[in-house]
Design an enzyme around this catalytic site. Structure first.
Site, mmCIF file in Angstrom:
data_model
loop_
_atom_site.group_PDB
_atom_site.id
_atom_site.type_symbol
_atom_site.label_atom_id
_atom_site.label_comp_id
_atom_site.label_asym_id
_atom_site.label_seq_id
_atom_site.Cartn_x
_atom_site.Cartn_y
_atom_site.Cartn_z
ATOM 1 N N LYS A 111 0.753 -1.176 0.038
ATOM 2 C CA LYS A 111 -0.075 0.138 0.054
ATOM 3 C C LYS A 111 0.740 1.246 0.087
ATOM 4 O O LYS A 111 0.405 2.293 -0.340
ATOM 5 C CB LYS A 111 -0.870 -0.076 1.196
ATOM 6 C CG LYS A 111 -2.043 -1.057 0.777
ATOM 7 C CD LYS A 111 -3.468 -0.861 1.827
ATOM 8 C CE LYS A 111 -4.393 -1.855 1.131
ATOM 9 N NZ LYS A 111 -5.865 -1.820 1.721
ATOM 10 N N LYS A 195 -3.946 -9.537 -6.406
ATOM 11 C CA LYS A 195 -5.101 -9.940 -5.879
ATOM 12 C C LYS A 195 -6.403 -9.036 -6.219
ATOM 13 O O LYS A 195 -5.963 -7.596 -6.497
ATOM 14 C CB LYS A 195 -5.014 -10.195 -4.494
ATOM 15 C CG LYS A 195 -5.478 -8.817 -3.516
ATOM 16 C CD LYS A 195 -5.661 -9.233 -2.114
ATOM 17 C CE LYS A 195 -6.093 -7.998 -1.318
ATOM 18 N NZ LYS A 195 -7.328 -7.445 -1.482
ATOM 19 N N LYS A 198 -11.161 -4.233 -3.708
ATOM 20 C CA LYS A 198 -12.148 -3.148 -4.128
ATOM 21 C C LYS A 198 -11.894 -1.954 -4.313
ATOM 22 O O LYS A 198 -12.315 -1.030 -4.923
ATOM 23 C CB LYS A 198 -13.353 -3.393 -2.971
ATOM 24 C CG LYS A 198 -12.877 -2.957 -1.587
ATOM 25 C CD LYS A 198 -14.084 -2.945 -0.675
ATOM 26 C CE LYS A 198 -13.760 -4.116 0.602
ATOM 27 N NZ LYS A 198 -12.497 -3.560 1.577
HETATM 28 P P1 ATP Z 1 -8.687 -2.978 -0.171
HETATM 29 O O1 ATP Z 1 -8.150 -2.880 -1.269
HETATM 30 O O2 ATP Z 1 -9.264 -1.619 0.401
HETATM 31 O O3 ATP Z 1 -7.818 -3.189 1.029
HETATM 32 P P2 ATP Z 1 -9.758 -5.348 0.037
HETATM 33 O O4 ATP Z 1 -10.748 -6.028 -1.068
HETATM 34 O O5 ATP Z 1 -8.576 -5.716 0.181
HETATM 35 O O6 ATP Z 1 -9.905 -3.827 -0.016
HETATM 36 P P3 ATP Z 1 -10.501 -5.806 2.849
HETATM 37 O O7 ATP Z 1 -11.698 -5.147 3.569
HETATM 38 O O8 ATP Z 1 -8.995 -5.219 3.074
HETATM 39 O O9 ATP Z 1 -11.135 -5.749 1.328
HETATM 40 O O10 ATP Z 1 -10.491 -7.203 3.285
HETATM 41 C C1 ATP Z 1 -11.943 -7.840 3.504
HETATM 42 C C2 ATP Z 1 -11.726 -9.395 3.549
HETATM 43 O O11 ATP Z 1 -11.577 -9.648 2.522
HETATM 44 C C3 ATP Z 1 -10.349 -10.093 4.605
HETATM 45 O O12 ATP Z 1 -10.677 -11.045 5.079
HETATM 46 C C4 ATP Z 1 -9.594 -10.292 3.157
HETATM 47 O O13 ATP Z 1 -8.665 -11.198 3.406
HETATM 48 C C5 ATP Z 1 -10.553 -10.818 2.076
HETATM 49 N N1 ATP Z 1 -10.056 -10.600 0.920
HETATM 50 C C6 ATP Z 1 -9.791 -9.336 0.187
HETATM 51 N N2 ATP Z 1 -9.062 -9.582 -1.099
HETATM 52 C C7 ATP Z 1 -9.536 -10.823 -1.525
HETATM 53 C C8 ATP Z 1 -9.468 -11.514 -2.524
HETATM 54 N N3 ATP Z 1 -8.896 -11.219 -3.675
HETATM 55 N N4 ATP Z 1 -9.630 -13.096 -2.482
HETATM 56 C C9 ATP Z 1 -9.939 -13.491 -1.539
HETATM 57 N N5 ATP Z 1 -10.160 -12.961 -0.247
HETATM 58 C C10 ATP Z 1 -9.984 -11.573 0.014
HETATM 59 MG MG MG Z 2 -7.316 -5.286 1.685
#
Ligand code: ATP
Ligand code: MG
Length: 330
Positions: A111, A195, A198
């Site tokens: 990040k 990965k 969002k």
């Molecule tokens: P950001 O990019 O803002 O970090 P994010 O998509 O990574 O958003 P988080 O809120 O950080 O979402 O994570 C929420 C949950 O979703 C966590 O348990 C994380 O491990 C899971 N997660 C996030 N991205 C993935 C992915 N690509 N595949 C599986 N699990 C995921």
């Molecule tokens: Mg995340």
């Protein structure tokens, strides 16, 4: 019953990655555990957020949890900033976490690279707040995606260190990570070596669980794959492997069955099938979400009650912690 804790950031609309990697499991776990689920808006501000958008995203993230099947009668669902113990324990635990440990966290490094103009101290200490979130509720299990594994290991280390220094205080939590075929890590559709996130700037890289069916199908049709034509799960075929993982997670078919189904049919057919299966899988979530967002008073009553229950449980841990470390009671 054992306690489960997990959270999701209101940094945008939940993706298919969040859903298959985390939230879908949260729903199933409600039957057998005392589950506590949190919209972690305090984590979200480690990256600059527009205040108006953050407020809206927080409400929507909460509604989405319920839309996915989190039942506020069975589980505790709340918003992190409504429960002040998170900030309190964060400080105490920051004093039990080493600078060197935080420096090794790969999410921080990723990040920091992505937002070089805002490498703030909160981004660096983010894992400590996550440790606090989990330990406050004496959680036994933490269902997360595999990208959070390192943070979970830190949580165990900090909890054990605190217990050693001050006497038994915290339950040492275990990670609960789904296996590959069930969606351990969903990759970006635009770059399958990264990965799915969002907060990705490219909306074609992720499927939001509120995307319309035709948008979902279109995004899958555009998904980056490889120059071969055979649908099979193999090292190096990151794009196809990802699509197979997704298809398997939403249809229940294993990889061998998917290979048979699409043998000799090419990528176009396969991508369309994945898109349609995902759109169908997400239809009820979308419908529930629309219904919930039309009743703000109900949502408010749910998150208020969730916060009261979370406050009550976590205050017990906080009182214990303050006593152990030698803070004079008020
Ligand atoms: P950001 O990019 O803002 O970090 P994010 O998509 O990574 O958003 P988080 O809120 O950080 O979402 O994570 C929420 C949950 O979703 C966590 O348990 C994380 O491990 C899971 N997660 C996030 N991205 C993935 C992915 N690509 N595949 C599986 N699990 C995921
Ligand atoms: Mg995340």
């Amino acid at each position: 019953k054992k306690v489960i804790f997990s959270g999701i950031q209101p940094t945008g609309v939940m993706t298919l990655g969040n859903y298959l990697g985390a939230v879908k499991n949260w729903v199933q776990l409600q039957e057998d555990y005392n589950c506590i689920y949190c919209i972690v808006n305090m984590h979200a501000i480690t990256v600059r957020q527009d205040p108006k958008a953050l407020r809206q995203n927080t409400l929507e993230a909460y509604a989405l949890l319920l839309a996915c099947g989190i039942d506020p009668e069975k589980s505790i669902a709340f918003i992190q900033s409504h429960v002040t113990t998170h900030a309190e324990l964060n400080w105490v635990l920051a004093c039990s976490t080493q600078f060197g440990e935080l420096s090794r966290m790969t999410q921080f490094k990723d990040k920091a690279k992505r937002y070089p103009e805002n490498v703030n101290a909160g981004l660096f200490t983010y894992p400590v707040l996550m440790v606090a979130d989990i330990l406050l509720y004496q959680a036994h299990l933490v269902p997360v995606g595999i990208d959070q594994k390192q943070h979970l290991e830190l949580t165990r280390d900090v909890a054990a260190r605190f217990n050693n220094a001050y006497g038994n205080t915290f339950v040492i939590p275990e990670p609960y990570i789904p296996d590959q075929a069930h969606g351990a890590k969903i990759m970006s559709l635009a770059d399958p070596t990264k990965k799915m996130s969002k907060s990705d700037d490219n909306a074609n890289a992720f499927i939001s669980i509120l995307d319309k069916p035709e948008v979902i199908v279109k995004k899958f049709k555009r998904a980056v794959t490889d120059s071969e034509a055979e649908v099979c799960y193999r090292e190096g075929k990151d794009g196809i492997n990802n699509l197979m993982t997704i298809y398997s997670a939403v249809t229940g078919a294993d990889f061998a069955a998917i290979e048979r189904e699409f043998s000799g049919r090419g990528y176009g057919d396969f991508k369309t099938a994945v898109g349609e299966a995902v759109a169908e899988h997400l239809r009820p979530v979308r419908e529930n979400f629309d219904r919930l967002m039309a009743d703000k008073a109900y949502l408010e009553s749910c998150y208020k009650r969730g916060a009261e229950m979370a406050e009550c449980i976590s205050r017990r841990t906080m009182d214990k912690v303050y006593k152990k470390i030698g803070f004079l009671p008020k």
